[in-house]
Design a protein around this motif. Sequence first.
Motif, PDB file in Angstrom:
ATOM      1  N   GLY A  11     -13.548   4.768 -30.837  1.00  0.00           N
ATOM      2  CA  GLY A  11     -14.778   4.092 -30.434  1.00  0.00           C
ATOM      3  C   GLY A  11     -15.691   4.878 -29.533  1.00  0.00           C
ATOM      4  N   ALA A  12     -15.381   6.174 -29.299  1.00  0.00           N
ATOM      5  CA  ALA A  12     -16.214   6.942 -28.373  1.00  0.00           C
ATOM      6  C   ALA A  12     -15.948   8.433 -28.502  1.00  0.00           C
ATOM      7  CB  ALA A  12     -15.952   6.499 -26.932  1.00  0.00           C
ATOM      8  N   GLU A  13     -16.839   9.218 -27.916  1.00  0.00           N
ATOM      9  CA  GLU A  13     -16.675  10.663 -27.793  1.00  0.00           C
ATOM     10  C   GLU A  13     -16.791  11.019 -26.316  1.00  0.00           C
ATOM     11  OE1 GLU A  13     -18.511  13.931 -30.469  1.00  0.00           O
ATOM     12  OE2 GLU A  13     -19.826  13.802 -28.699  1.00  0.00           O
ATOM     13  N   LEU A  14     -15.771  11.694 -25.783  1.00  0.00           N
ATOM     14  CA  LEU A  14     -15.738  12.009 -24.359  1.00  0.00           C
ATOM     15  C   LEU A  14     -15.846  13.513 -24.126  1.00  0.00           C
ATOM     16  CD1 LEU A  14     -12.748   9.746 -23.184  1.00  0.00           C
ATOM     17  CD2 LEU A  14     -15.155   9.115 -23.446  1.00  0.00           C
ATOM     18  N   PRO A  15     -16.566  13.907 -23.082  1.00  0.00           N
ATOM     19  CA  PRO A  15     -16.641  15.329 -22.741  1.00  0.00           C
ATOM     20  C   PRO A  15     -15.393  15.772 -21.986  1.00  0.00           C
ATOM     21  CG  PRO A  15     -17.900  14.063 -21.168  1.00  0.00           C
ATOM     22  CD  PRO A  15     -17.406  13.080 -22.197  1.00  0.00           C
ATOM     23  N   VAL A  16     -15.083  17.062 -22.085  1.00  0.00           N
ATOM     24  CA  VAL A  16     -13.984  17.653 -21.324  1.00  0.00           C
ATOM     25  C   VAL A  16     -14.575  18.695 -20.383  1.00  0.00           C
ATOM     26  CG1 VAL A  16     -11.803  18.901 -21.415  1.00  0.00           C
ATOM     27  CG2 VAL A  16     -12.410  17.335 -23.266  1.00  0.00           C
ATOM     28  N   SER A  17     -14.274  18.618 -19.103  1.00  0.00           N
ATOM     29  CA  SER A  17     -14.788  19.596 -18.150  1.00  0.00           C
ATOM     30  C   SER A  17     -13.825  20.777 -18.043  1.00  0.00           C
ATOM     31  CB  SER A  17     -15.015  18.955 -16.783  1.00  0.00           C
ATOM     32  OG  SER A  17     -13.784  18.540 -16.233  1.00  0.00           O
ATOM     33  N   GLU A  18     -14.313  21.883 -17.517  1.00  0.00           N
ATOM     34  CA  GLU A  18     -13.520  23.104 -17.406  1.00  0.00           C
ATOM     35  C   GLU A  18     -12.249  22.887 -16.606  1.00  0.00           C
ATOM     36  OE1 GLU A  18     -12.212  26.806 -17.987  1.00  0.00           O
ATOM     37  OE2 GLU A  18     -14.051  26.005 -18.898  1.00  0.00           O
ATOM     38  N   THR A  19     -12.318  22.047 -15.600  1.00  0.00           N
ATOM     39  CA  THR A  19     -11.167  21.773 -14.733  1.00  0.00           C
ATOM     40  C   THR A  19      -9.959  21.263 -15.506  1.00  0.00           C
ATOM     41  OG1 THR A  19     -12.718  21.198 -12.975  1.00  0.00           O
ATOM     42  CG2 THR A  19     -10.429  20.547 -12.647  1.00  0.00           C
ATOM     43  N   TYR A  20     -10.205  20.567 -16.606  1.00  0.00           N
ATOM     44  CA  TYR A  20      -9.124  19.909 -17.331  1.00  0.00           C
ATOM     45  C   TYR A  20      -8.848  20.540 -18.698  1.00  0.00           C
ATOM     46  CZ  TYR A  20     -10.078  16.555 -13.675  1.00  0.00           C
ATOM     47  OH  TYR A  20     -10.277  15.977 -12.443  1.00  0.00           O
ATOM     48  N   MET A  21      -9.265  21.798 -18.893  1.00  0.00           N
ATOM     49  CA  MET A  21      -9.052  22.468 -20.168  1.00  0.00           C
ATOM     50  C   MET A  21      -7.578  22.766 -20.438  1.00  0.00           C
ATOM     51  SD  MET A  21     -11.641  22.668 -22.082  1.00  0.00           S
ATOM     52  CE  MET A  21     -11.053  23.892 -23.260  1.00  0.00           C
ATOM     53  N   ASP A  22      -6.764  22.853 -19.383  1.00  0.00           N
ATOM     54  CA  ASP A  22      -5.331  23.073 -19.600  1.00  0.00           C
ATOM     55  C   ASP A  22      -4.720  21.969 -20.438  1.00  0.00           C
ATOM     56  OD1 ASP A  22      -5.225  25.453 -18.282  1.00  0.00           O
ATOM     57  OD2 ASP A  22      -4.356  24.653 -16.427  1.00  0.00           O
ATOM     58  N   PHE A  23      -5.155  20.733 -20.196  1.00  0.00           N
ATOM     59  CA  PHE A  23      -4.644  19.618 -20.994  1.00  0.00           C
ATOM     60  C   PHE A  23      -5.035  19.788 -22.458  1.00  0.00           C
ATOM     61  CE2 PHE A  23      -6.114  15.695 -23.101  1.00  0.00           C
ATOM     62  CZ  PHE A  23      -4.870  15.178 -23.422  1.00  0.00           C
ATOM     63  N   VAL A  24      -6.267  20.199 -22.713  1.00  0.00           N
ATOM     64  CA  VAL A  24      -6.751  20.389 -24.085  1.00  0.00           C
ATOM     65  C   VAL A  24      -5.909  21.440 -24.798  1.00  0.00           C
ATOM     66  CG1 VAL A  24      -8.680  21.178 -25.500  1.00  0.00           C
ATOM     67  CG2 VAL A  24      -9.093  19.660 -23.548  1.00  0.00           C
ATOM     68  N   ARG A  25      -5.637  22.551 -24.120  1.00  0.00           N
ATOM     69  CA  ARG A  25      -4.852  23.615 -24.739  1.00  0.00           C
ATOM     70  C   ARG A  25      -3.428  23.151 -25.055  1.00  0.00           C
ATOM     71  NH1 ARG A  25      -8.484  26.949 -21.610  1.00  0.00           N
ATOM     72  NH2 ARG A  25      -7.416  26.489 -19.649  1.00  0.00           N
ATOM     73  N   LYS A  26      -2.846  22.374 -24.139  1.00  0.00           N
ATOM     74  CA  LYS A  26      -1.496  21.852 -24.396  1.00  0.00           C
ATOM     75  C   LYS A  26      -1.516  20.861 -25.551  1.00  0.00           C
ATOM     76  CE  LYS A  26       0.120  22.314 -19.615  1.00  0.00           C
ATOM     77  NZ  LYS A  26       0.503  21.577 -18.381  1.00  0.00           N
ATOM     78  N   TRP A  27      -2.522  20.020 -25.589  1.00  0.00           N
ATOM     79  CA  TRP A  27      -2.616  19.021 -26.666  1.00  0.00           C
ATOM     80  C   TRP A  27      -2.739  19.692 -28.025  1.00  0.00           C
ATOM     81  CZ3 TRP A  27      -5.955  17.533 -30.530  1.00  0.00           C
ATOM     82  CH2 TRP A  27      -5.757  16.261 -31.084  1.00  0.00           C
ATOM     83  N   MET A  28      -3.590  20.710 -28.090  1.00  0.00           N
ATOM     84  CA  MET A  28      -3.815  21.403 -29.369  1.00  0.00           C
ATOM     85  C   MET A  28      -2.586  22.211 -29.786  1.00  0.00           C
ATOM     86  SD  MET A  28      -7.810  22.530 -28.967  1.00  0.00           S
ATOM     87  CE  MET A  28      -8.029  22.867 -30.704  1.00  0.00           C
ATOM     88  N   LYS A  29      -1.834  22.693 -28.809  1.00  0.00           N
ATOM     89  CA  LYS A  29      -0.631  23.481 -29.116  1.00  0.00           C
ATOM     90  C   LYS A  29       0.400  22.658 -29.859  1.00  0.00           C
ATOM     91  CE  LYS A  29       2.992  26.190 -26.843  1.00  0.00           C
ATOM     92  NZ  LYS A  29       3.525  26.674 -25.536  1.00  0.00           N
ATOM     93  N   PHE A  30       0.492  21.400 -29.511  1.00  0.00           N
ATOM     94  CA  PHE A  30       1.522  20.550 -30.110  1.00  0.00           C
ATOM     95  C   PHE A  30       1.006  19.718 -31.275  1.00  0.00           C
ATOM     96  CE2 PHE A  30       3.163  21.394 -25.837  1.00  0.00           C
ATOM     97  CZ  PHE A  30       4.443  21.820 -26.149  1.00  0.00           C
ATOM     98  N   LYS A  31      -0.202  19.988 -31.726  1.00  0.00           N
ATOM     99  CA  LYS A  31      -0.749  19.293 -32.886  1.00  0.00           C
ATOM    100  C   LYS A  31      -0.731  20.168 -34.115  1.00  0.00           C
ATOM    101  CE  LYS A  31      -1.567  15.376 -30.984  1.00  0.00           C
ATOM    102  NZ  LYS A  31      -0.880  14.170 -31.446  1.00  0.00           N
TER     103      LYS A  31
END
Length: 232
Positions: A212-232
Amino acid sequence: MKLKCIAIDDEPLALRLIARYVHQFPELQLVQTFEDAVSGGEYLKNSPVDLLFLDINMPDISGIQLARSLETRPMIIFTTAYKKFAFEGFELEALDYLLKPIDAKRFAKAVEKAIEYFRYKNAAPEKQETSLYVYSEYRMIKINLDDIEYIESMEDYIKIHQQNAKTILTLMPLKKVLEKLPADKFQRVHRSFIVAVDKIRSIHNRKIQLAGAELPVSETYMDFVRKWMKFK
């Protein structure tokens, strides 16, 4: 375990009605009733209880004043004939707010909420991760964690966006609500957003796609994005 409760109301008929309603719940134990706030307040200083049924408009001191004076505050269900006190009840984080004449079904709903919240507070930590309690619309409400899609900061308030229920607005900073959420299920991705990890459909160009939405990701929290993509 029974919830010890007392009722304070300057109307004897109201006290009798509350007592009759309370006795219908085996989980509750009504230990005392008082017709004035001063006597009730003195009792509470030495005899802590789990739940307090408290009238607001009383001649000596008001229920609001009494609640504010308590060093240890139990769960409170306010009872009153006046809607105008709802905001004060909200400020004191009242569990619920019952208007007189008190309807039996509405009373039961408030008590069931108290019993459920009592169990939630006293449950083992691993059992507390299925729901979240917040104050909204002048009373405490329960939100199932599985229904949360994301949480949005609105300065001093937050909006809790749900997939299968209405959006909830509550007075709470984003940092505080994050502390109440299981870290493996919710992640902060921006200074203004917390996302439910299992609701993420995709992440691309620092944008999180939800149903239901699109959320921005800030530089501070890019570690979470990298971990999420690693396990997908």
